[in-house]
Design a protein around this motif. Structure first.
Motif, PDB file in Angstrom:
ATOM      1  N   LEU B 360      28.606 -12.960 -52.177  1.00 35.04           N
ATOM      2  CA  LEU B 360      27.409 -12.709 -51.576  1.00 35.04           C
ATOM      3  C   LEU B 360      26.961 -11.284 -51.414  1.00 35.04           C
ATOM      4  CD1 LEU B 360      25.350 -14.617 -49.754  1.00 35.04           C
ATOM      5  CD2 LEU B 360      26.661 -13.633 -47.940  1.00 35.04           C
ATOM      6  N   VAL B 361      27.937 -10.286 -51.278  1.00 36.51           N
ATOM      7  CA  VAL B 361      27.526  -8.866 -50.949  1.00 36.51           C
ATOM      8  C   VAL B 361      26.977  -8.318 -52.319  1.00 36.51           C
ATOM      9  CG1 VAL B 361      28.627  -6.531 -50.570  1.00 36.51           C
ATOM     10  CG2 VAL B 361      29.399  -8.398 -49.056  1.00 36.51           C
ATOM     11  N   LEU B 362      27.626  -8.688 -53.496  1.00 39.39           N
ATOM     12  CA  LEU B 362      27.356  -8.334 -54.857  1.00 39.39           C
ATOM     13  C   LEU B 362      25.896  -8.756 -55.000  1.00 39.39           C
ATOM     14  CD1 LEU B 362      30.687  -8.822 -56.596  1.00 39.39           C
ATOM     15  CD2 LEU B 362      29.205  -6.704 -56.566  1.00 39.39           C
ATOM     16  N   PHE B 363      25.550 -10.036 -54.682  1.00 42.46           N
ATOM     17  CA  PHE B 363      24.363 -10.686 -54.919  1.00 42.46           C
ATOM     18  C   PHE B 363      23.257  -9.661 -54.109  1.00 42.46           C
ATOM     19  CE2 PHE B 363      21.005 -13.510 -53.647  1.00 42.46           C
ATOM     20  CZ  PHE B 363      20.535 -13.953 -54.843  1.00 42.46           C
ATOM     21  N   LEU B 364      23.546  -9.345 -52.746  1.00 36.25           N
ATOM     22  CA  LEU B 364      22.755  -8.701 -52.300  1.00 36.25           C
ATOM     23  C   LEU B 364      22.422  -7.325 -52.837  1.00 36.25           C
ATOM     24  CD1 LEU B 364      23.691  -9.541 -48.440  1.00 36.25           C
ATOM     25  CD2 LEU B 364      21.664 -10.299 -49.913  1.00 36.25           C
ATOM     26  N   SER B 365      23.316  -6.730 -53.205  1.00 31.09           N
ATOM     27  CA  SER B 365      23.385  -5.415 -53.729  1.00 31.09           C
ATOM     28  C   SER B 365      22.387  -5.501 -55.049  1.00 31.09           C
ATOM     29  CB  SER B 365      24.513  -4.791 -54.131  1.00 31.09           C
ATOM     30  OG  SER B 365      25.170  -5.492 -55.264  1.00 31.09           O
ATOM     31  N   ASN B 366      22.599  -6.681 -55.957  1.00 31.28           N
ATOM     32  CA  ASN B 366      21.757  -6.967 -57.217  1.00 31.28           C
ATOM     33  C   ASN B 366      20.110  -7.172 -56.845  1.00 31.28           C
ATOM     34  OD1 ASN B 366      22.809  -7.760 -59.831  1.00 31.28           O
ATOM     35  ND2 ASN B 366      24.254  -7.830 -58.443  1.00 31.28           N
ATOM     36  N   VAL B 367      19.854  -7.800 -55.503  1.00 26.46           N
ATOM     37  CA  VAL B 367      18.649  -7.943 -55.021  1.00 26.46           C
ATOM     38  C   VAL B 367      18.137  -6.711 -54.804  1.00 26.46           C
ATOM     39  CG1 VAL B 367      17.165  -8.964 -53.234  1.00 26.46           C
ATOM     40  CG2 VAL B 367      18.907 -10.294 -54.267  1.00 26.46           C
ATOM     41  N   ALA B 368      18.828  -5.634 -53.943  1.00 26.01           N
ATOM     42  CA  ALA B 368      18.104  -4.503 -53.714  1.00 26.01           C
ATOM     43  C   ALA B 368      17.906  -3.622 -54.941  1.00 26.01           C
ATOM     44  CB  ALA B 368      19.221  -3.812 -52.746  1.00 26.01           C
ATOM     45  N   LEU B 369      18.830  -3.824 -56.004  1.00 21.47           N
ATOM     46  CA  LEU B 369      18.561  -3.021 -57.095  1.00 21.47           C
ATOM     47  C   LEU B 369      17.501  -3.466 -57.855  1.00 21.47           C
ATOM     48  CD1 LEU B 369      19.917  -0.853 -58.805  1.00 21.47           C
ATOM     49  CD2 LEU B 369      21.222  -2.595 -60.084  1.00 21.47           C
ATOM     50  N   ALA B 370      16.931  -4.799 -57.861  1.00 18.61           N
ATOM     51  CA  ALA B 370      15.982  -5.446 -58.390  1.00 18.61           C
ATOM     52  C   ALA B 370      14.809  -5.132 -57.851  1.00 18.61           C
ATOM     53  CB  ALA B 370      16.022  -7.214 -58.417  1.00 18.61           C
ATOM     54  N   VAL B 371      14.578  -5.125 -56.375  1.00 22.84           N
ATOM     55  CA  VAL B 371      13.679  -4.346 -55.573  1.00 22.84           C
ATOM     56  C   VAL B 371      13.228  -3.037 -56.090  1.00 22.84           C
ATOM     57  CG1 VAL B 371      12.637  -3.887 -53.512  1.00 22.84           C
ATOM     58  CG2 VAL B 371      13.980  -6.127 -53.757  1.00 22.84           C
ATOM     59  N   VAL B 372      14.195  -2.191 -56.305  1.00 21.43           N
ATOM     60  CA  VAL B 372      14.202  -0.885 -56.554  1.00 21.43           C
ATOM     61  C   VAL B 372      13.429  -0.816 -58.026  1.00 21.43           C
ATOM     62  CG1 VAL B 372      15.139   1.426 -56.712  1.00 21.43           C
ATOM     63  CG2 VAL B 372      15.731   0.070 -55.107  1.00 21.43           C
ATOM     64  N   SER B 373      13.998  -1.369 -58.873  1.00 10.57           N
ATOM     65  CA  SER B 373      13.576  -1.197 -60.246  1.00 10.57           C
ATOM     66  C   SER B 373      12.166  -2.124 -60.320  1.00 10.57           C
ATOM     67  CB  SER B 373      14.526  -1.894 -61.308  1.00 10.57           C
ATOM     68  OG  SER B 373      14.850  -3.147 -60.966  1.00 10.57           O
ATOM     69  N   ILE B 374      11.813  -3.055 -59.616  1.00  8.00           N
ATOM     70  CA  ILE B 374      10.317  -3.514 -59.741  1.00  8.00           C
ATOM     71  C   ILE B 374       9.289  -2.693 -59.203  1.00  8.00           C
ATOM     72  CG2 ILE B 374       8.895  -5.451 -58.695  1.00  8.00           C
ATOM     73  CD1 ILE B 374      11.268  -7.286 -59.350  1.00  8.00           C
ATOM     74  N   SER B 375       9.700  -1.792 -58.119  1.00  5.22           N
ATOM     75  CA  SER B 375       8.720  -1.089 -57.504  1.00  5.22           C
ATOM     76  C   SER B 375       8.549   0.313 -58.395  1.00  5.22           C
ATOM     77  CB  SER B 375       9.010  -0.548 -56.076  1.00  5.22           C
ATOM     78  OG  SER B 375      10.597   0.228 -56.048  1.00  5.22           O
ATOM     79  N   LEU B 376       9.719   0.681 -59.150  1.00  2.00           N
ATOM     80  CA  LEU B 376       9.691   1.886 -59.982  1.00  2.00           C
ATOM     81  C   LEU B 376       8.706   1.376 -61.247  1.00  2.00           C
ATOM     82  CD1 LEU B 376      13.193   3.472 -60.443  1.00  2.00           C
ATOM     83  CD2 LEU B 376      11.152   4.492 -59.435  1.00  2.00           C
ATOM     84  N   LEU B 377       8.908   0.340 -61.666  1.00  2.00           N
ATOM     85  CA  LEU B 377       8.238  -0.306 -62.773  1.00  2.00           C
ATOM     86  C   LEU B 377       6.655  -0.469 -62.418  1.00  2.00           C
ATOM     87  CD1 LEU B 377      10.030  -3.276 -64.419  1.00  2.00           C
ATOM     88  CD2 LEU B 377       9.461  -1.177 -65.589  1.00  2.00           C
ATOM     89  N   ALA B 378       6.477  -0.950 -60.998  1.00  2.00           N
ATOM     90  CA  ALA B 378       4.916  -1.054 -60.580  1.00  2.00           C
ATOM     91  C   ALA B 378       4.330   0.609 -60.528  1.00  2.00           C
ATOM     92  CB  ALA B 378       4.971  -1.694 -59.281  1.00  2.00           C
ATOM     93  N   GLY B 379       5.147   1.583 -60.058  1.00  2.00           N
ATOM     94  CA  GLY B 379       4.655   2.903 -59.832  1.00  2.00           C
ATOM     95  C   GLY B 379       4.218   3.347 -61.352  1.00  2.00           C
ATOM     96  N   PHE B 380       5.326   3.135 -62.258  1.00  2.00           N
ATOM     97  CA  PHE B 380       4.877   3.531 -63.608  1.00  2.00           C
ATOM     98  C   PHE B 380       3.802   2.978 -64.260  1.00  2.00           C
ATOM     99  CE2 PHE B 380       6.017   3.087 -68.405  1.00  2.00           C
ATOM    100  CZ  PHE B 380       5.950   4.393 -68.682  1.00  2.00           C
ATOM    101  N   SER B 381       3.512   1.497 -64.018  1.00  2.00           N
ATOM    102  CA  SER B 381       2.296   0.942 -64.738  1.00  2.00           C
ATOM    103  C   SER B 381       1.115   1.284 -63.957  1.00  2.00           C
ATOM    104  CB  SER B 381       2.544  -0.562 -64.141  1.00  2.00           C
ATOM    105  OG  SER B 381       1.449  -1.261 -64.257  1.00  2.00           O
ATOM    106  N   ARG B 382       1.262   1.867 -62.682  1.00  2.00           N
ATOM    107  CA  ARG B 382      -0.028   2.115 -61.737  1.00  2.00           C
ATOM    108  C   ARG B 382      -0.582   3.629 -62.663  1.00  2.00           C
ATOM    109  NH1 ARG B 382       1.340  -0.102 -57.189  1.00  2.00           N
ATOM    110  NH2 ARG B 382       2.634   1.472 -56.394  1.00  2.00           N
ATOM    111  N   LYS B 383       0.720   4.343 -62.806  1.00  2.00           N
ATOM    112  CA  LYS B 383       0.246   5.886 -63.439  1.00  2.00           C
ATOM    113  C   LYS B 383      -0.254   5.629 -64.881  1.00  2.00           C
ATOM    114  CE  LYS B 383       3.918   8.390 -62.726  1.00  2.00           C
ATOM    115  NZ  LYS B 383       5.223   9.264 -63.062  1.00  2.00           N
ATOM    116  N   LEU B 384       0.355   4.672 -65.641  1.00  2.00           N
ATOM    117  CA  LEU B 384      -0.195   4.433 -67.015  1.00  2.00           C
ATOM    118  C   LEU B 384      -1.720   3.850 -66.970  1.00  2.00           C
ATOM    119  CD1 LEU B 384       1.801   4.686 -69.406  1.00  2.00           C
ATOM    120  CD2 LEU B 384       1.644   2.166 -69.585  1.00  2.00           C
TER     121      LEU B 384
END
Lengths: 169, 399
Positions: B360-384
């Motif tokens: 469960l702990v590992l799953f939550l850390s994965n979710v956090a990582l997914a949120v971070v990478s998706i927001s990074l991708l969204a920022g990159f896409s807006r810049k593009l």
């Protein structure tokens, strides 16, 4: 009767033949493919030595990456299908001297090394032992870390070389 | 009297074979060699005969996705279509192009099949049914798969055809680069199980690793689809761009062998995903009846295979620069991040926490990582998009 010495002799002979062909065939692509065969023979010898990890790493790195890059580079640099270039250039004697010196150095080293007998029977989990010894301060942690730093430097260096400069934009 | 265990049936057959060979007076080492050869023969044929079914399945499912009927003429539901295709391939003329490097041309497809079938040696069907349970199983599966890249290069080069050579060049950029995230993603289950032995990895999955490492599974699946070279990563054989890629000069059954390699590969990565992330042979009652494990394993494999089919028939082909960008700018950094996070979180969780809590702990850390990478991708896409907008505006003003 133990089959291992027979397998070793056959594999070693095939490896040597393949290695000889690497430097004698005229087609560069064929030379690269014989190099793959040689590396594969070395991987089989690792298996015979109970070093499964080394064998698979040999496959992944040398055949999966390095040999393929060599083949790729050869395909890109010359028209190998039609063009069969000369096998020697004017520096062949320098190469021969270096090879001879290297051969003498290696064989004298092999001659002087005492070969300890391997412990018989079950040697346990070799991967576990290898991993432990790589992070053990009394064993190989310093060479391991130095190699890692060297690789990182090479990685950053290759990025710096490949990075488009300011003037090209 | 010991309980009759149907799961040990194959083991019993194996021992029976050994006993029979011993009776006719063979030396014990020859007996064990013959036993292993027969077992390997059966295993390799299982892997190579599976496509007869999966090709039918694939065509039927793809047809349903595209609102067609699919094969329905030969046999019930078109089940025997694959046999008709095989007969067609075998009786076709076998052409070797002028100027081809004959030996390499012929070795190519064989090597491709060999590299895929070799992986089945370490895949555990059940706790007792595994070809050979070596201590570097996961790494071995990657290593043997790497030979397939070489096979495609050999085939493409030996054909003496520019399109085939271009297909081979694309292979290098795609297969070699997607090997990086695949290996790193496979390191995560290795880390969680503390072993590279396939059976140990399955045995450690009281909670399937898809819970503890969903991102690693995603990275593994995406990069394996690229390794197989099927849609949306079928750039190796993009019909509209380079005719048929590396196998354009292959005819008849030699072409069939390339297809065989591709279909077995797709099935093999489904099996790998099932073993490494979906708990392999684990399931209810498997302790009493080990043979049930093989059924669970095959069911999970087909579920993953269906997901691959779903992706294949839904997504269009990616462009070649997007393909490289996806790998180097997204999958590689993400897989490295997953590896580091899993290592740190796995150590931070106290040892007395149950397997479920840890997952469960590992799953939550994965979710956090997914949120971070998706927001990074969204920022990159807006810049593009902003950059593209500026260039459109400026070109509009200029014209």
């Amino acid at each position: 009767m133990n089959a291992t010495p027979i397998i070793f002799l056959v594999v070693a002979a095939l490896t040597l033949v393949a290695a000889f062909l690497v430097v004698t065939v005229r087609n560069l692509i064929h030379a690269a493919l014989w190099l793959v065969a040689t590396l594969f023979g070395v991987a089989v010898i690792f298996v015979l030595l109970d070093a499964g990890f080394m064998a698979t790493v040999q496959l992944v790195l040398y055949i999966g990456a390095i040999a393929i890059l060599i083949v790729f580079a050869v395909m890109l640099t010359r028209r190998v299908m039609q063009d069969v270039g000369p096998q020697r250039n004017s520096n062949w004697w320098l190469g021969a001297i270096v090879a001879a010196v290297f051969f003498v150095a290696i064989s004298s080293l092999l001659w002087r090394t005492g070969w300890p007998a391997l412990p018989g029977g079950d040697v346990g989990d070799t991967v576990l032992a290898l991993g432990r010894s790589l992070v053990n301060p009394d064993q190989y942690v310093i060479p391991f870390e130095v190699a890692s730093v060297l690789l990182i430097i090479a990685l950053i260096g290759s990025i710096a070389v490949a990075l488009p400069g300011k003037q090209s934009e | 009297m010991p309980e009759m265990n149907i799961g040990d049936f194959l083991v019993y057959l194996y021992d029976l074979l050994g006993w029979l060979l011993g009776v006719i007076g063979l030396h014990s080492s020859a007996v064990s060699l013959l036993q292993k050869l027969v077992a390997g023969f059966v295993l390799a044929n299982f892997a190579m005969l599976t496509p007869i079914f999966t090709i039918w399945l694939e065509r039927k499912v793809a047809a349903r996705f595209q609102d067609r009927l699919g094969p329905n003429r030969v046999g019930p539901f078109g089940l025997f279509q694959s046999f008709a295709d095989i007969v067609k391939l075998v009786i076709k003329e076998d052409i070797t192009p002028v100027g081809a490097d004959k030996v390499i041309f012929n070795i190519g497809p064989v090597l491709a099949v060999m590299s895929v079938v070799g992986i089945w040696a370490v895949i555990p069907f059940a706790s007792t049914m595994v070809g050979t349970d070596i201590n570097v199983g996961i790494l071995y599966s990657v290593a043997v798969g790497a030979i397939g890249t070489l096979a495609i290069m050999m085939g493409g080069w030996a054909s003496n055809n520019k399109y085939a050579l271009l297909g081979a060049f694309r292979t290098v950029s795609q297969l070699v680069s997607y090997e990086v995230p695949m290996i790193v993603a496979l390191l995560v289950p290795t880390l969680l199980a503390g072993s590279m032995r396939m059976n140990d990895i399955v045995a450690e999955q009281q909670v399937w690793f898809i819970v503890a490492a969903p991102l690693a599974m995603m990275v593994f699946l995406v990069s394996s689809i690229a390794e197989v070279g099927r849609a949306p990563f079928d750039l190796l054989e993009a019909e509209s761009e380079i005719v048929a890629g590396f196998h354009v000069e292959y005819t008849g059954m030699k072409f069939g062998v390339w297809m065989l390699a591709e279909f077995v590969h797709a099935f093999t990565i489904s099996a790998l995903a099932a073993v490494v992330f979906l708990g392999g042979w684990r399931g209810p009652l498997v302790d009493q009846y080990p043979l049930l494990g093989a059924i669970y394993f095959l069911t999970k494999t087909y579920v993953v295979y269906m997901v691959l089919l779903w992706i294949r028939v839904t997504l269009p082909r990616v462009r070649i620069d997007h393909m490289n960008a996806l790998n180097w700018k997204f999958l590689v950094p993400l897989s490295l991040a997953v590896l580091v996070v899993t290592a740190l979180v796995g150590k931070a969780v106290p040892a007395d926490v149950s397997a479920g809590g840890r997952a469960l702990v590992l799953f939550l850390s994965n979710v956090a990582l997914a949120v971070v990478s998706i927001s990074l991708l969204a920022g990159f896409s807006r810049k593009l998009q902003a950059v593209e907008q500026v260039s459109i505006d400026s070109s509009g003003a200029g014209g």
